[in-house]
Design an enzyme around this catalytic site. Structure first.
Site, PDB file in Angstrom:
ATOM      1  N   ASP A 254       0.859  -1.180   0.000  1.00 48.96           N
ATOM      2  CA  ASP A 254       0.000   0.000   0.000  1.00 48.96           C
ATOM      3  C   ASP A 254       0.904   1.243   0.000  1.00 48.96           C
ATOM      4  O   ASP A 254       2.128   1.159   0.152  1.00 48.96           O
ATOM      5  CB  ASP A 254      -0.980   0.006   1.185  1.00 48.96           C
ATOM      6  CG  ASP A 254      -2.206   0.890   0.881  1.00 48.96           C
ATOM      7  OD1 ASP A 254      -2.150   1.682  -0.081  1.00 48.96           O
ATOM      8  OD2 ASP A 254      -3.206   0.787   1.609  1.00 48.96           O
TER       9      ASP A 254
HETATM   10  C1  BGC Z   1      -5.078   3.269   0.050  1.00 53.06           C
HETATM   11  C2  BGC Z   1      -5.215   2.211  -1.008  1.00 53.06           C
HETATM   12  C3  BGC Z   1      -5.051   2.829  -2.374  1.00 53.06           C
HETATM   13  C4  BGC Z   1      -3.731   3.554  -2.437  1.00 53.06           C
HETATM   14  C5  BGC Z   1      -3.447   4.165  -3.797  1.00 53.06           C
HETATM   15  C6  BGC Z   1      -3.865   4.129  -0.151  1.00 53.06           C
HETATM   16  O1  BGC Z   1      -3.887   5.237   0.688  1.00 53.06           O
HETATM   17  O2  BGC Z   1      -5.037   2.626   1.313  1.00 53.06           O
HETATM   18  O3  BGC Z   1      -6.443   1.571  -0.887  1.00 53.06           O
HETATM   19  O4  BGC Z   1      -5.132   1.822  -3.347  1.00 53.06           O
HETATM   20  O5  BGC Z   1      -3.728   4.577  -1.478  1.00 53.06           O
HETATM   21  O6  BGC Z   1      -4.263   5.244  -4.068  1.00 53.06           O
END
Ligand code: BGC
Length: 715
Positions: A254
């Site tokens: 993530d």
């Molecule tokens: C979120 C994810 C997301 C990623 C990219 C993160 O802050 O937890 O779910 O896919 O950002 O945008």
């Protein structure tokens, strides 16, 4: 592939293992460097948060013309519930209980996203959640593990394989592995401490289903799990996911999650963090720069081996090959960026999706549907004329100017009515006596009032936890005044999460429609239901608690040693609240009444190899055609461990004309009856199983039979 790998320097290898955010939207803290420079240096494998003709073409051109090895980039975006056309938020779409719909909207989203040059979506989000305090509850398919698993399968197939044109397929990344939905206090990013049983029964099955459906990527969650940070969780990422489940796609961290291992207190520095993440099995570092910075030193010190790095790079290159990027790096990209209105059939589909997702929860004296001839309608409330809010979180490329709010929907659909609108209150903030007075005057002059309360879009999604998932006081004050007018009241709730609704407001509303956030076409879809052009068919995928102290409350609780008994003070109980939710998973009304006949079973005894066949007649006893939603549950009364009082195993939807009856059929086999035993391995016992078919999870709406499991093999 091997030849390419052989030509790569360490920096280029680590580049393929790095994903950076481009500039269009921000979904986390900014990175240290300009992504374009890094692309030029071959230090990036893919970009997130960018789309569209100009942006993608330029970034790809740099990768192809200005880097040494000319390896194409991939592009990933959170296409969670639509790209340009926005469909209902997942928690709402789950209420449709409709696998075909879930697949269709995923396929259409992939179709639109690939036209904008995207090959990867960070979806589906599969974090089963029972806590409305958590802002991200809007992204999942509700409180049940099985429903999330069915949703996972449908979404993965829809994104990745349904389209006949390979260049319109998009790779899914199932997230967030695992149990992010159980964050303590519903506080985002907080600690997670669930039992191994809960993992086996509730949180892992959706991911298993995604893997079985062939999902291309998995994203570990930001959180820890019982003290082990998920981005460093080798036992789950490597031993379970890779080895036991045979997952051979990519594991993508993530946003900045590898660097956050330092904050978790399990890594001293970036190198440490990088080693932990690599060892756990993460192939791609999103936005932490940990692999790039940390792995060269780790290699030098002998903490990791180049083979481990090569395996990750190989998987990334194979992913790019599967995406068709080596063949055509501009694959799917349109000559110009498509706008939302370039695909009108998707808008029609979004309207249908929203209608199928809206849950009618109360309809006293059949106030709804409203007659087409209704003269004066008051559309009141802070959400009555808001388009952007109805799109919900994660609608990156969705243009709010394209969205249809409730007011516009009402004006289009109730073309013969006189519709007045007064806001009456802000979404959240101080209440205003003048605004309320104006709303009351308009309501008093109307035949019916549509009171649209709800959330601010900024108050839901990531980093949007709330200790009070309920209407702000300013909205309640408005509601009190509207209820007091005595004008027939339809309460429309536009929220991203279950809300605590005070009893006086429930009592004061003749009809309640849980519209949640329905996307681009939410306004028209809601009006379609209010006028009766669509007969509501959705059922709740998530329970709505009576008060915050009840959280978590969900339908498939286990029994206790002192089962709830209102006449027994020493049974499981609250002194100050009921134990059941206001509205339970599976609840929902329609304008028709569906009646079930007796539940029939072909054989009452089964073994581990047999499949039993169940049949039940359902009749539409109402006056309007509609789609019935029918659930199959089981209850295992004696097992090695305590089982839920009721657990869902299947569901069907069926269209019925007024008066029409149909025979619905279900099957049940041993796999559906297995549960994790004392040793957490799938276990099947001899003995009675109650099979329950119902139009809801409530006893009064159900038919039951008992069957007997008699295993041939007793091991
Ligand atoms: C979120 C994810 C997301 C990623 C990219 C993160 O802050 O937890 O779910 O896919 O950002 O945008």
């Amino acid at each position: 592939m091997e030849q390419l790998l052989g030509e790569m320097t360490l920096v280029e290898k680590l580049g393929q293992m790095t994903m950076l955010a481009a500039s269009l939207v921000v979904t986390g803290p900014p990175g240290p460097d300009n992504p374009a420079t890094k692309v030029r240096q071959g230090r990036v494998g893919g970009l997130l948060n960018t789309w569209g003709h100009d942006e993608i073409r330029e970034a790809q051109r740099v990768a192809l013309e200005e880097t040494r090895l000319k390896i194409p980039l991939y592009f990933g975006v959170d296409v969670l519930h639509g790209h340009r056309t926005i469909y209902p938020i997942p928690l709402a779409e789950a209420c449709a209980f409709d696998r075909d719909l879930w697949r269709r909207t995923a396929r259409e989203s992939a179709d639109e996203a690939t036209r904008d040059g995207i090959q990867m979506t960070f979806a589906p989000m599969l974090d089963v959640c029972r806590d409305p305090r958590w802002g991200r509850i809007s992204e999942c398919a509700g409180e049940d593990g099985y429903i999330n698993a069915e949703y996972a399968r449908a979404k993965v197939l829809g994104f990745q394989s349904d389209n006949d044109h390979p260049h319109r397929r998009m790779m899914g990344v199932a997230k967030h592995f695992v149990a992010y939905g159980a964050v303590m206090q519903g506080r985002d990013y907080a600690q997670v401490d669930v039992s191994e049983r809960a993992l086996a029964e509730i949180y892992l099955p959706p991911f298993k289903a995604a893997v079985e459906a062939g999902v291309g990527g998995i994203m570990p969650s930001f959180t820890d799990l019982a003290g082990v940070a998920m981005s460093a969780h080798r036992a789950l990422l490597h031993d379970l996911l890779r080895v036991q489940w045979g997952f051979n796609g990519v594991i993508i961290s993530d946003y900045n999650a590898i660097a956050e291992l330092i904050h978790h207190g399990v890594a001293a520095d970036l190198m440490d963090a990088a080693v932990l993440a690599l060892r756990a099995g993460i192939d791609i570092d999103m936005m932490a720069g940990a692999y790039e910075e940390g792995l060269p030193l780790a290699l030098e010190r002998g903490l990791v081996h180049i083979d481990e790095i090569d395996s990750c790079v190989r998987r990334v290159l194979m992913m790019k090959e599967a995406m068709g990027l080596f063949e055509d790096p501009y694959r799917g990209l349109e000559k110009q960026s498509p706008g939302p209105d370039t695909l009108p059939h998707h808008r029609a589909s979004a309207r249908d999706a929203a209608r199928r997702s809206l849950v009618l929860i109360k309809n006293d004296s059949d106030l709804l549907p409203l007659p087409r001839s209704t003269k004066r309608i008051a559309a009141i409330g802070p959400l009555a004329d808001k388009q952007s809010e109805l799109m919900g979180p994660w609608c990156m490329a969705g243009d709010e100017r394209e969205a249809i709010g409730f007011l516009q929907g009402l004006r289009e659909v109730f073309a013969q009515s006189d519709i007045s609108h007064v806001q009456g209150a802000v979404v959240d903030g101080p209440s205003d006596a003048q605004m309320i007075a104006a709303a009351v005057t308009t309501t008093q002059a109307s035949d019916v009032v549509i009171l649209c309360l709800g959330e601010d879009r900024q108050h839901c999604g990531e980093a949007a936890s709330r200790t009070k998932p309920e209407p702000p006081e300013c909205q309640l004050e408005l509601a009190r005044a509207i209820v007091a007018t005595g004008t027939p009241l339809v309460l429309v709730l536009a929220t991203s999460r279950p809300w605590i609704i005070p009893q006086w407001l429930i009592d004061g509303s003749q009809s309640i429609l849980l519209a949640m956030f329905g996307g681009t076409e939410a306004g028209r879809a809601t009006a379609d239901i209010l006028i009766g052009d669509y007969n509501p068919s959705a059922r709740l995928s998530i329970s709505w608690p009576v008060n915050t102290g009840q959280i978590p409350v969900f339908y498939n609780m286990r029994n206790t040693g002192r089962p709830h008994d209102p006449n027994n003070g020493f049974s499981t109980n609250f002194l100050d609240a009921p134990i059941n939710a206001n509205w339970l998973f599976g609840d929902g009304l329609s304008y028709s009444r569906y009646e079930l006949g007796d539940l029939r079973v072909d054989v009452a005894t089964m073994d581990e190899t047999s499949t039993i066949h169940l049949a039940i007649d359902v009749v539409n006893a109402g006056k309007q055609a509609g789609e019935a939603t029918v659930f199959l549950f089981i209850h295992d009364p004696v097992a090695q461990v305590t089982r839920p009082l009721i657990e869902i195993k299947d569901f069907v939807k069926t269209m019925l004309n007024a008066g029409q009856s149909k025979t619905l059929r279900f099957t049940l086999n041993a796999d559906q009856l297995r549960y994790p035993g004392l040793d957490l391995q799938p276990r099947l016992d001899d003995g009675r199983i109650d099979v329950i078919v119902g139009t809801s999870a409530r006893a009064g709406d159900q038919k039951r039979v008992s069957i007997e499991m008699r295993r041939k093999m007793r091991v």
